[in-house]
Design a protein around this motif. Structure first.
Motif, PDB file in Angstrom:
ATOM      1  N   ARG A   1      43.716  41.147  41.631  1.00  0.00           N
ATOM      2  CA  ARG A   1      43.832  41.357  40.190  1.00  0.00           C
ATOM      3  C   ARG A   1      45.100  40.692  39.647  1.00  0.00           C
ATOM      4  O   ARG A   1      45.085  40.020  38.617  1.00  0.00           O
ATOM      5  CB  ARG A   1      43.855  42.855  39.885  1.00  0.00           C
ATOM      6  CG  ARG A   1      43.735  43.176  38.389  1.00  0.00           C
ATOM      7  CD  ARG A   1      44.288  44.571  38.081  1.00  0.00           C
ATOM      8  NE  ARG A   1      43.610  45.639  38.788  1.00  0.00           N
ATOM      9  CZ  ARG A   1      42.499  46.253  38.370  1.00  0.00           C
ATOM     10  NH1 ARG A   1      41.905  45.864  37.260  1.00  0.00           N
ATOM     11  NH2 ARG A   1      41.979  47.239  39.076  1.00  0.00           N
TER      12      ARG A   1
ATOM     13  N   ASP B   1      38.302  37.764  34.826  1.00  0.00           N
ATOM     14  CA  ASP B   1      37.979  39.168  34.601  1.00  0.00           C
ATOM     15  C   ASP B   1      37.817  39.805  35.973  1.00  0.00           C
ATOM     16  O   ASP B   1      36.881  39.463  36.710  1.00  0.00           O
ATOM     17  CB  ASP B   1      36.690  39.281  33.785  1.00  0.00           C
ATOM     18  CG  ASP B   1      36.280  40.739  33.571  1.00  0.00           C
ATOM     19  OD1 ASP B   1      37.130  41.635  33.734  1.00  0.00           O
ATOM     20  OD2 ASP B   1      35.096  40.968  33.255  1.00  0.00           O
TER      21      ASP B   1
ATOM     22  N   LYS C   1      37.465  43.246  38.228  1.00  0.00           N
ATOM     23  CA  LYS C   1      37.177  44.680  38.279  1.00  0.00           C
ATOM     24  C   LYS C   1      37.334  45.152  39.719  1.00  0.00           C
ATOM     25  O   LYS C   1      36.871  44.498  40.654  1.00  0.00           O
ATOM     26  CB  LYS C   1      35.760  44.967  37.786  1.00  0.00           C
ATOM     27  CG  LYS C   1      35.532  44.666  36.309  1.00  0.00           C
ATOM     28  CD  LYS C   1      34.113  45.029  35.901  1.00  0.00           C
ATOM     29  CE  LYS C   1      33.910  44.879  34.395  1.00  0.00           C
ATOM     30  NZ  LYS C   1      34.065  43.476  33.964  1.00  0.00           N
TER      31      LYS C   1
ATOM     32  N   SER D   1      35.142  37.497  37.824  1.00  0.00           N
ATOM     33  CA  SER D   1      34.184  36.778  36.983  1.00  0.00           C
ATOM     34  C   SER D   1      34.882  35.649  36.232  1.00  0.00           C
ATOM     35  O   SER D   1      35.929  35.861  35.600  1.00  0.00           O
ATOM     36  CB  SER D   1      33.535  37.733  35.974  1.00  0.00           C
ATOM     37  OG  SER D   1      32.834  38.770  36.641  1.00  0.00           O
TER      38      SER D   1
END
Length: 485
Positions: free
Chosen positions: A194, A201, A203, A235
């Motif tokens: 992250r 994107d 998650k 993503s």
């Protein structure tokens, strides 16, 4: 005290193109194999007495009129030769700085004026990766911080910039693979993905989410560890992506440490299992590189992360596990854990993302090391066209792949009498592992990349340093680019 954590990403030499000759820099000239030395534009006052052959990665000290430097061999001038030369130069400059205990000056390289831009890029890639060094230490050893290639060609500058992005992806994959597992548990890997992939994107799904959505393979493998599993979903969906451009899903094995579980591994070599998430590292790094290059193609990365440990809650041989989507698997060897977590992620990719192409990458089988050695990855694909696309992407990236057969004669071996599938049947291990994974691709175009051999290196060669190699990250980036019109 908490463990000392390495800096991820680790600092790399900054490789760039310039037309300005420094007065304070170190110098490097280029030599080709054979009697003619291609010395670029800097003045040399000695070459007659130098015993240089110009062999690839040969580095000879040169007393130049403008300060110390080196003559660097590029052999026959192949892309591999230029990568090896760049890496060898940075290693030599770093060794000099450490021997003299002085901060290294920028290294300037006089490129031949007629050099093809792509070869300048190969040199830059080698120089960047030759200077990669993952250390868990409080010391700050001297390292080369800047390499400047002397050229006034915009095409050379463009090729070098792209090559540096590819090298940075490889270096990130090396960092993730090499980080010790007392630091790198599933949560650390997920949060580091992250943090380092800010343009994506990202998650992160925790164990409660995995249980709610039926990720039985990931939960089984991670159930024996005090560090619960994660699923990382990255993503890249740029506005510039055209509707007719394929959606590519990349799935990487993220086993942050592998004891083998109850089917425990021998002690010898187990310390290397910190790199058992090299496939996941390649996927994370590739997504970051794809975003950095701003490729107009939709790409999703899935990395199921777990630690395969031994405890009273570890999964057992003989267990039956239900994967995402409902398929059941009879466990026959808890050390074949990679395919268990990949199966969940593949099924999730099909259901959630409806991709046009799926590629998974993993350090999956020792059988592939026996078949292909330590520098070649295995490709299992549902079509010759997809296999060729991957091997070509790898060749362009300087990574070697070999197509392996999906032998239908062994397809029945992965069926179970007690469940839908049998996880680890007898037979050719690399083939049966691929056939097991194919069951979760739902007939879509799919390829499985087994990097058990080239994901680690015991010694330096070409642009590769000992440890995790970052193998496959550049191939995956080139694969995504190959789908662009």
């Amino acid at each position: 005290m908490p463990p000392v954590s390495p800096s991820v990403p680790t600092p790399l030499p900054r490789v760039s193109v310039t037309t300005k000759v420094r007065r304070d820099g170190l110098r490097a000239l280029i030599a080709a194999a054979g009697p003619e030395l291609r010395s670029g534009t800097l003045d040399v006052d000695l070459l007659g007495a130098l015993a240089a052959t110009g062999a690839a990665a040969e580095v000879n000290p040169l007393p130049l009129t403008k300060g110390p430097g080196w003559l660097v061999g590029v052999g026959d001038g192949t892309p591999r030769d230029w990568r090896a030369a760049g890496a060898a130069l940075v290693r030599a400059a770093t060794a000099r700085a450490r021997a003299l205990d002085e901060a290294p000056r920028p290294v300037q390289v006089a490129l031949p004026g007629d050099l093809e831009p792509d070869l300048a890029g190969e040199f830059a890639l080698g120089a960047t990766l030759g200077g990669h060094e993952l250390k868990v230490t409080g010391e700050r050893p001297h390292r080369v911080k800047a390499v400047e290639l002397l050229s006034d060609s915009p095409a050379v500058a463009e090729a070098v910039a792209r090559a540096v992005t590819l090298a940075e992806a490889t270096a990130l994959a090396r960092d993730l693979a090499g980080t010790p597992s007392n630091i790198k548990n599933p949560a650390w890997l997920a949060e580091t993905a992250r943090r380092t992939c800010a343009a994506l994107d990202v998650k992160v799904r925790d164990e409660a989410w995995l249980a709610k959505h039926g990720f039985g393979g990931v939960l089984a493998v991670g159930g024996g560890s005090a560090s619960p599993p994660r699923l990382v979903e990255l993503s890249w969906n740029p506005a510039a992506a055209k509707k007719d451009t394929p959606h590519l899903v990349l799935v990487g094995k993220g086993i942050t440490f592998d004891t083998g579980g109850i089917s425990i591994k021998p002690a010898e070599g187990m310390h290397l299992m910190r790199t058992d998430m090299s496939g996941g590292a390649a996927v994370i790094a590739a997504l970051r590189g794809i975003a950095a290059l701003d490729l107009p193609i939709r790409v999703t990365g899935l990395v199921p992360c777990a630690e395969n440990h031994v405890s009273g809650s570890a999964y057992r041989p003989g267990d039956v596990v239900r994967h995402y989507g409902g398929t059941t698997t009879e466990v026959t060897n808890t050390d074949a854990e990679g395919r268990m977590v990949l199966a969940d992620a593949l099924a999730y990719a099909v259901h959630k993302h409806a991709p046009d192409v799926i590629v998974d990458v993993a350090t999956l089988t020792g059988a592939m090391k026996v078949a292909l050695g330590l520098r070649t990855g295995g490709v299992f694909a549902t079509s010759p066209e997809l296999a060729e696309r991957i091997t070509t992407a790898g060749a362009d990236a300087g990574e070697t792949w070999w197509e392996m057969p999906l032998l239908e004669a062994h397809a029945a071996d992965v069926r179970s009498e007690i469940a839908d599938l049998r996880q680890c049947p007898p037979g050719p291990g690399g083939v049966t592992a691929a056939l097991f994974l194919r069951e979760f691709a739902a007939g879509l175009p799919w390829a499985h990349l087994d990097i058990a051999g080239p994901a680690r290196a015991e010694k330096a060669y070409d642009e590769v340093n000992p440890g995790g190699t970052g193998f496959a990250a550049r191939t995956l980036i080139n694969l995504a680019a190959s789908y662009l019109p």
